[in-house]
Design an enzyme around this catalytic site. Structure first.
Site, mmCIF file in Angstrom:
data_model
loop_
_atom_site.group_PDB
_atom_site.id
_atom_site.type_symbol
_atom_site.label_atom_id
_atom_site.label_comp_id
_atom_site.label_asym_id
_atom_site.label_seq_id
_atom_site.Cartn_x
_atom_site.Cartn_y
_atom_site.Cartn_z
ATOM 1 N N GLY A 13 0.812 -1.220 0.000
ATOM 2 C CA GLY A 13 0.000 0.000 0.000
ATOM 3 C C GLY A 13 0.841 1.263 0.000
ATOM 4 N N VAL A 65 -3.579 -7.343 -1.244
ATOM 5 C CA VAL A 65 -3.045 -8.137 -0.127
ATOM 6 C C VAL A 65 -4.049 -9.162 0.413
ATOM 7 C CG1 VAL A 65 -1.392 -6.343 0.565
ATOM 8 C CG2 VAL A 65 -3.663 -6.421 1.654
ATOM 9 N N ASN A 91 1.505 -2.422 5.500
ATOM 10 C CA ASN A 91 0.901 -1.096 5.676
ATOM 11 C C ASN A 91 -0.489 -0.982 5.046
ATOM 12 O OD1 ASN A 91 1.010 2.069 5.804
ATOM 13 N ND2 ASN A 91 0.771 1.579 3.627
ATOM 14 N N TYR A 155 -12.544 -2.181 12.060
ATOM 15 C CA TYR A 155 -11.167 -1.673 11.947
ATOM 16 C C TYR A 155 -10.398 -1.905 13.258
ATOM 17 C CZ TYR A 155 -7.582 1.910 10.793
ATOM 18 O OH TYR A 155 -6.426 2.597 10.531
ATOM 19 N N ALA A 156 -11.012 -1.549 14.382
ATOM 20 C CA ALA A 156 -10.344 -1.714 15.688
ATOM 21 C C ALA A 156 -10.032 -3.181 15.957
ATOM 22 C CB ALA A 156 -11.221 -1.141 16.803
ATOM 23 N N ALA A 157 -10.956 -4.077 15.541
ATOM 24 C CA ALA A 157 -10.723 -5.513 15.750
ATOM 25 C C ALA A 157 -9.471 -5.962 14.994
ATOM 26 C CB ALA A 157 -11.943 -6.317 15.298
ATOM 27 N N LYS A 159 -6.944 -4.025 13.997
ATOM 28 C CA LYS A 159 -5.727 -3.355 14.464
ATOM 29 C C LYS A 159 -5.286 -3.892 15.832
ATOM 30 C CE LYS A 159 -5.232 -0.760 10.802
ATOM 31 N NZ LYS A 159 -4.176 -1.070 9.836
ATOM 32 N N ILE A 188 -3.129 10.768 11.269
ATOM 33 C CA ILE A 188 -2.072 11.143 10.321
ATOM 34 C C ILE A 188 -2.710 11.765 9.082
ATOM 35 C CG2 ILE A 188 -0.075 10.314 9.030
ATOM 36 C CD1 ILE A 188 0.177 9.950 12.088
HETATM 37 N N1 NAD Z 1 -4.056 7.988 8.322
HETATM 38 C C1 NAD Z 1 -4.223 7.699 9.585
HETATM 39 O O1 NAD Z 1 -4.607 8.563 10.390
HETATM 40 C C2 NAD Z 1 -3.929 6.320 10.120
HETATM 41 C C3 NAD Z 1 -3.975 6.140 11.497
HETATM 42 C C4 NAD Z 1 -3.701 4.888 12.029
HETATM 43 C C5 NAD Z 1 -3.379 3.844 11.187
HETATM 44 N N2 NAD Z 1 -3.347 4.029 9.843
HETATM 45 C C6 NAD Z 1 -3.010 2.885 9.006
HETATM 46 O O2 NAD Z 1 -1.913 3.199 8.185
HETATM 47 C C7 NAD Z 1 -1.989 2.446 6.975
HETATM 48 C C8 NAD Z 1 -1.881 3.389 5.797
HETATM 49 O O3 NAD Z 1 -2.938 4.323 5.882
HETATM 50 P P1 NAD Z 1 -2.988 5.681 5.041
HETATM 51 O O4 NAD Z 1 -3.584 6.686 5.920
HETATM 52 O O5 NAD Z 1 -1.690 5.919 4.379
HETATM 53 O O6 NAD Z 1 -4.100 5.270 3.960
HETATM 54 P P2 NAD Z 1 -4.306 5.734 2.457
HETATM 55 O O7 NAD Z 1 -5.718 5.378 2.148
HETATM 56 O O8 NAD Z 1 -3.833 7.113 2.243
HETATM 57 O O9 NAD Z 1 -3.316 4.758 1.657
HETATM 58 C C9 NAD Z 1 -3.519 3.372 1.689
HETATM 59 C C10 NAD Z 1 -2.831 2.724 0.513
HETATM 60 O O10 NAD Z 1 -3.056 1.313 0.602
HETATM 61 C C11 NAD Z 1 -3.488 0.815 -0.652
HETATM 62 N N3 NAD Z 1 -4.333 -0.353 -0.426
HETATM 63 C C12 NAD Z 1 -5.531 -0.376 0.213
HETATM 64 N N4 NAD Z 1 -6.018 -1.621 0.190
HETATM 65 C C13 NAD Z 1 -5.113 -2.393 -0.445
HETATM 66 C C14 NAD Z 1 -5.052 -3.777 -0.766
HETATM 67 N N5 NAD Z 1 -6.067 -4.611 -0.461
HETATM 68 N N6 NAD Z 1 -3.954 -4.254 -1.382
HETATM 69 C C15 NAD Z 1 -2.941 -3.421 -1.719
HETATM 70 N N7 NAD Z 1 -2.953 -2.105 -1.484
HETATM 71 C C16 NAD Z 1 -4.027 -1.598 -0.839
HETATM 72 C C17 NAD Z 1 -4.246 1.992 -1.283
HETATM 73 O O11 NAD Z 1 -4.334 1.864 -2.698
HETATM 74 C C18 NAD Z 1 -3.403 3.173 -0.825
HETATM 75 O O12 NAD Z 1 -2.343 3.444 -1.728
HETATM 76 C C19 NAD Z 1 -3.304 1.670 7.040
HETATM 77 O O13 NAD Z 1 -3.070 0.367 7.502
HETATM 78 C C20 NAD Z 1 -4.104 2.438 8.065
HETATM 79 O O14 NAD Z 1 -5.065 1.640 8.697
HETATM 80 C C21 NAD Z 1 -3.615 5.248 9.280
#
Ligand code: NAD
Length: 248
Positions: A13, A65, A91, A155-157, A159, A188
């Protein structure tokens, strides 16, 4: 900054957001190669070109994934190109937020399939390689939502599950010199976060101790730490990177 010199990395990702920031950081740390595993191949290709215009170090590999066959093919493709995999960043993740009593089966299963089964799929194919080479670092991207967050039961489950998964693999793989850790980011500044809408976002920021969103680069620096020898005695841990939000 050359702590990842000679290391070959997978970041799932990494087309945008936190994953992209991690890929960028790994290049600054002199990683030998970074594979962006993305279900949006065009996005992955554009990001690869932006991060590495010469095309020597970053490859874009199509991969959902949640699909075990695609993950196997993507890992094989990466291995064929790089010859080894030293670092795996799980990620890729999605949200399908809804209050639990209204949540659909589809919303539940989509999040479980990507955020949890996706991590399992990658580890299934990468862990044996790291065991054989007796070295490696895995970082799973969790969330402070693991503490519980209304509207995010699915989602929480996932994570929270990553935390237990990380602890277990950390204990199992320590003897093989493979370290497994977890980062739980708070709010973020990415498309995922902004999808909640401006009003909710501003209200959330007002509740944060540091009164601002985190930058994806502020997760990337912690990921880099966890993948280099700087953290050689750290495994099985979940590090909250939330500007203090997880303390409140
Ligand atoms: N942004 C936040 O505030 C935040 C907070 C806590 C955790 N996270 C976690 O961080 C990670 C990244 O989040 P982000 O904010 O960069 O999200 P985002 O949506 O900006 O980017 C996610 C990326 O993952 C790719 N993706 C999604 N599903 C996919 C799959 N099945 N196979 C391959 N690629 C896939 C998307 O195409 C995208 O490029 C995630 O796991 C998210 O849960 C984000």
């Amino acid at each position: 900054m050359r702590n990842l010199e000679g290391k070959y990395c997978i970041v799932t990702g990494a087309g945008k957001g936190i994953g992209k920031a991690i890929a960028k950081r790994f290049l600054l740390e002199q990683a030998a190669g970074v594979a962006i595993l993305e279900w949006d191949l065009e996005l992955a290709k554009a990001t690869a070109k932006e991060l590495d215009p010469t095309g020597e170090k970053v490859i874009a590999v199509k991969c959902n994934v949640a699909d075990s066959d695609m993950v196997k093919a993507a890992v094989d493709e990466t291995l064929a190109k790089f010859g080894r995999i030293d670092v795996l960043i799980n990620n890729a993740g999605v949200t399908r937020d809804r209050i639990f009593h209204k949540m659909t089966d589809e919303e539940w299963h989509t999040v479980i399939d990507i955020n949890l089964n996706g991590v399992y799929n990658l580890c299934k194919f990468v862990v044996p390689l790291m065991r054989d080479q007796e070295s490696g670092a895995i970082v799973n991207i969790s969330s402070t939502s693991l503490l519980g967050n209304p509207g995010q039961a699915n989602y929480a489950a996932t994570k929270a599950a990553l935390q237990g998964f990380t602890r277990t693999l950390g204990k199992e793989l320590g003897r093989k010199n493979v370290r497994v850790n977890c980062i739980a980011p708070g709010h973020i500044d990415t498309d995922m976060m902004r999808a909640i809408g401006e009003e909710k976002l501003n209200a959330a920021i007002a509740r944060l101790p540091m009164q601002r969103l985190g930058d994806p680069d502020e997760i990337a620096t912690v990921a880099a730490f966890l993948c280099t020898d700087d953290s050689s005695w750290v495994t099985g841990q979940t590090i909250m990177v939330s500007g203090g939000a997880s303390c409140t």
